[in-house]
Design a protein around this motif. Sequence first.
Motif, PDB file in Angstrom:
ATOM      1  N   GLY A  57       5.288  13.229 -13.233  1.00 54.14           N
ATOM      2  CA  GLY A  57       5.766  12.231 -14.699  1.00 54.14           C
ATOM      3  C   GLY A  57       6.279  11.053 -14.290  1.00 54.14           C
ATOM      4  O   GLY A  57       7.138  10.869 -13.551  1.00 54.14           O
ATOM      5  N   GLU A  58       6.873  10.782 -15.966  1.00 49.98           N
ATOM      6  CA  GLU A  58       7.566   9.392 -16.117  1.00 49.98           C
ATOM      7  C   GLU A  58       9.111   9.910 -16.510  1.00 49.98           C
ATOM      8  O   GLU A  58      10.124   9.187 -16.467  1.00 49.98           O
ATOM      9  N   GLU A  59       9.532  11.156 -17.174  1.00 47.23           N
ATOM     10  CA  GLU A  59      10.441  11.784 -17.425  1.00 47.23           C
ATOM     11  C   GLU A  59      11.815  11.173 -16.607  1.00 47.23           C
ATOM     12  O   GLU A  59      11.489  12.102 -14.837  1.00 47.23           O
ATOM     13  N   VAL A  60      12.499  10.780 -16.860  1.00 44.42           N
ATOM     14  CA  VAL A  60      13.514  10.850 -15.959  1.00 44.42           C
ATOM     15  C   VAL A  60      14.691  11.888 -15.924  1.00 44.42           C
ATOM     16  O   VAL A  60      16.098  11.988 -17.046  1.00 44.42           O
ATOM     17  N   GLU A 115       0.388  -0.963   0.535  1.00 48.67           N
ATOM     18  CA  GLU A 115       0.174   0.238   0.225  1.00 48.67           C
ATOM     19  C   GLU A 115       0.608   1.327  -0.449  1.00 48.67           C
ATOM     20  O   GLU A 115       1.076   1.922  -0.648  1.00 48.67           O
ATOM     21  N   ILE A 116       1.654   1.336   1.115  1.00 49.29           N
ATOM     22  CA  ILE A 116       2.787   2.533   0.868  1.00 49.29           C
ATOM     23  C   ILE A 116       3.561   2.783  -0.512  1.00 49.29           C
ATOM     24  O   ILE A 116       3.904   4.123  -1.108  1.00 49.29           O
ATOM     25  N   MET A 160       3.587   5.785  -3.027  1.00 48.77           N
ATOM     26  CA  MET A 160       4.285   6.621  -2.600  1.00 48.77           C
ATOM     27  C   MET A 160       5.105   6.856  -4.574  1.00 48.77           C
ATOM     28  O   MET A 160       5.256   7.728  -5.001  1.00 48.77           O
ATOM     29  N   THR A 161       4.785   5.315  -5.227  1.00 45.64           N
ATOM     30  CA  THR A 161       4.985   5.351  -6.966  1.00 45.64           C
ATOM     31  C   THR A 161       3.900   6.438  -7.339  1.00 45.64           C
ATOM     32  O   THR A 161       4.628   7.091  -8.137  1.00 45.64           O
TER      33      THR A 161
END
Length: 125
Positions: free
Chosen positions: A86-89, A72-73, A77-78
């Motif tokens: 967003g998903e950009e690194v 759950e945590i 967090m994600t």
Amino acid sequence: MRDNDMLEKEEIFSKVLRAGRRTYFFDVRATKADDYYITITESKKFTEEDGSFHFKKHKIYLYKEDFAAFTEILEDMTSYVLNHKGEEVISERHQKDFKKEYTTERTEETAPKASNFTDVDFDDI
């Protein structure tokens, strides 16, 4: 063999995630009472100036009674990170070999027009 290695039994189920210089090992192991738990190991490769290398490892032990709360945590967090960043690194920008690909197309709407400028002779000022 180190004491820690002798205490851990052989993996029952394993998966590996390779992520650049890091590798994550997910292993199901058995306790002495033959119950299962999970170990998550992060192994990170460090290269020395002379070309030699070594690995640093960090391990987490996760027991069944903590699975639900951990899951759950981790999901919270994600989701928080992806929703806010967003998903950009972004960290890739800070690596030595990062090359940003630029698009420099200009349209008539964004390109400055000559009529927008005033011809000023600075000798008059």
